[in-house]
Design a protein around this motif. Structure first.
Motif, PDB file in Angstrom:
ATOM      1  N   TYR A 189      56.141  84.510  46.013  1.00  0.00           N
ATOM      2  CA  TYR A 189      55.253  85.156  46.742  1.00  0.00           C
ATOM      3  C   TYR A 189      54.142  84.204  47.444  1.00  0.00           C
ATOM      4  N   HIS A 190      54.161  82.922  47.431  1.00  0.00           N
ATOM      5  CA  HIS A 190      53.401  82.186  48.111  1.00  0.00           C
ATOM      6  C   HIS A 190      51.813  82.453  47.662  1.00  0.00           C
ATOM      7  N   ILE A 191      51.628  82.661  46.494  1.00  0.00           N
ATOM      8  CA  ILE A 191      50.171  83.175  45.769  1.00  0.00           C
ATOM      9  C   ILE A 191      49.626  82.096  45.704  1.00  0.00           C
ATOM     10  N   ASP A 192      48.295  81.556  46.185  1.00  0.00           N
ATOM     11  CA  ASP A 192      47.481  80.540  45.922  1.00  0.00           C
ATOM     12  C   ASP A 192      46.760  80.768  44.741  1.00  0.00           C
ATOM     13  N   SER A 193      46.305  81.988  44.576  1.00  0.00           N
ATOM     14  CA  SER A 193      45.210  82.278  43.408  1.00  0.00           C
ATOM     15  C   SER A 193      45.625  83.608  43.059  1.00  0.00           C
ATOM     16  N   LEU A 194      45.423  83.852  41.743  1.00  0.00           N
ATOM     17  CA  LEU A 194      45.488  85.406  41.322  1.00  0.00           C
ATOM     18  C   LEU A 194      44.653  85.599  40.157  1.00  0.00           C
ATOM     19  N   SER A 195      44.336  86.770  39.599  1.00  0.00           N
ATOM     20  CA  SER A 195      43.557  87.209  38.665  1.00  0.00           C
ATOM     21  C   SER A 195      44.260  88.019  37.690  1.00  0.00           C
ATOM     22  N   ILE A 196      44.038  87.879  36.328  1.00  0.00           N
ATOM     23  CA  ILE A 196      44.732  88.744  35.250  1.00  0.00           C
ATOM     24  C   ILE A 196      43.802  88.933  34.168  1.00  0.00           C
ATOM     25  N   SER A 197      43.965  89.934  33.594  1.00  0.00           N
ATOM     26  CA  SER A 197      43.153  90.573  32.368  1.00  0.00           C
ATOM     27  C   SER A 197      43.944  90.850  30.979  1.00  0.00           C
ATOM     28  N   SER A 198      43.502  90.562  29.923  1.00  0.00           N
ATOM     29  CA  SER A 198      44.000  90.790  28.636  1.00  0.00           C
ATOM     30  C   SER A 198      43.847  92.472  28.275  1.00  0.00           C
ATOM     31  N   HIS A 199      42.892  92.964  28.609  1.00  0.00           N
ATOM     32  CA  HIS A 199      42.678  94.341  27.765  1.00  0.00           C
ATOM     33  C   HIS A 199      43.572  95.375  28.381  1.00  0.00           C
ATOM     34  N   LYS A 200      44.465  94.919  29.713  1.00  0.00           N
ATOM     35  CA  LYS A 200      45.069  96.029  30.456  1.00  0.00           C
ATOM     36  C   LYS A 200      46.485  95.894  29.756  1.00  0.00           C
TER      37      LYS A 200
END
Length: 374
Positions: A189-200
């Motif tokens: 996807y050519h993603i340079d930066s992303l965010s993820i979360s534990s409580h989801k």
């Protein structure tokens, strides 16, 4: 009580809580300490870093642990923008981003950056032609969410990434709602930066991560910070990170089964609503859609009233936006897809999780029926 607000947060799984407790007792050392107890904690931390990176086809040295999705969004975008602001002061985002991103870009505007807010169509999709036209020689970064948290529409991230990559623009993607729910491939996807979360994903609250392509520069927001290679201050939460990683391993192993289950539940709910001819509208895209999120609007009835009535019947749903009793704010997503202010206040969000069963779907539709009739 019937819980149908999994897009807001999820209960921690027993296996995940067990890992949290075990690591708290046996790997309690500060991973920055040079003694053996600290070194053992660091080894576990690095294993978690690699495991999460592998889930998204990324590099382990691109993972930075944080307190959650909002902090990941803010730190990632800020760190990248500060590192590349000498190359330009133009940024791109959308009108439907999570508040942590939306308000950050408003702040960046106040600091002198120029921001283009892409519009969306009636389903919540950006227009790729509009994205191409927004790009100029001073554009340094674009932040476009993988999926909308209120109506569940999934953006065409592969095409977005290709366009941005071809123009040398950093692509940040908020993947908090999609991580563990649908596949994410950073390189494809050519993603340079992303965010993820534990409580989801049935992990503990207060834990998250962001990814930054190791080939990119970033600027520390607090000078001389040592933790997480200077990315974030504060002793690293090794037990929470281990639990987060365990939750990720579990949800990835169940992903295809969950997608099938949630699609069936979503289709069942929509069919029941349509059969009753209640006038309830299903928001979002018909196909490019997170299967566990159903955005609904009931003409003439505020979402907050529906939410409170459902609560009275023992059903937990959400309005899809932060609100207070007697003062529901219009959903900015609904406004962006062309709704009036009154219509934007009619949104409710129902979201499924691993404990959701068909009888609960039937119950909530019955309750919605009674609310509409009343």
């Amino acid at each position: 009580m019937i819980y149908l607000d999994y897009a807001a947060t999820t209960p921690i799984k027993r296996e995940v809580l067990h890992v949290f407790n075990e690591v708290s007792m046996n790997y309690f050392g500060n991973p920055s300490s040079l003694h053996d107890i600290g070194s053992e904690a660091m080894k576990l931390l690095e294993l978690c870093r690699k495991e999460l990176a592998d889930k998204m086809n990324g590099e382990s040295d691109g993972i930075y642990f944080t307190s959650g999705g909002s902090e990941s969004n803010i730190l990632a975008i800020r760190s990248l923008v500060d590192a590349y602001k000498d190359k330009g002061h133009h940024l791109i985002t959308t009108a439907t981003e999570h508040s942590s991103v939306f308000h950050l870009f408003k702040q960046l505007e106040s600091e002198g950056f120029s921001v283009t807010y892409l519009s969306v169509d009636e389903y919540g999709h950006i227009r790729l032609d509009e994205l191409k036209k927004a790009i100029n020689q001073r554009t340094i970064l674009a932040s476009i969410q993988h999926s909308n948290s209120e109506i569940g529409t999934i953006q065409p991230v592969e095409e977005i990434g290709r366009i941005l990559n071809e123009n040398g623009i950093i692509f940040h993607c908020d993947c908090v709602q999609t991580f563990g729910k649908v596949p994410i491939n950073i390189k494809k996807y050519h993603i340079d930066s992303l965010s993820i979360s534990s409580h989801k994903i049935y992990g503990p609250k207060g834990v998250g991560a962001c990814y930054i392509n190791p080939t990119l520069l970033w600027k520390a927001q607090l000078p001389d910070t040592t933790h997480e290679n200077g990315f974030r201050p504060g002793t690293v939460n090794v037990p929470g990170i281990a639990a987060f990683t365990t939750a990720a391993q579990i949800i990835y192993s169940e992903m295809q089964e969950n997608i099938k289950k949630y699609r069936a539940l979503r289709n069942r709910m929509i069919t029941l609503i349509q059969d009753l001819n209640l006038g309830i509208m299903v928001e979002g895209h018909g196909d490019e859609q997170l299967p566990h999120i159903v955005g609904l609007s009931i003409p003439g009835i505020q979402g907050q009233y529906v939410m409170l009535e459902c609560n009275r019947y023992g059903i937990a749903i959400s309005t899809g936006s932060a609100c207070q009793v007697g003062q529901q704010k219009p959903s900015k997503t609904m406004m962006a897809i062309g709704k009036s202010t009154d219509e934007a206040k009619q949104l409710i969000r129902i979201s499924f999780g691993d404990q959701t069963v068909e009888s609960e779907i039937e119950k909530v539709v019955d309750v919605l029926h009674s609310i509409v009739k009343k």
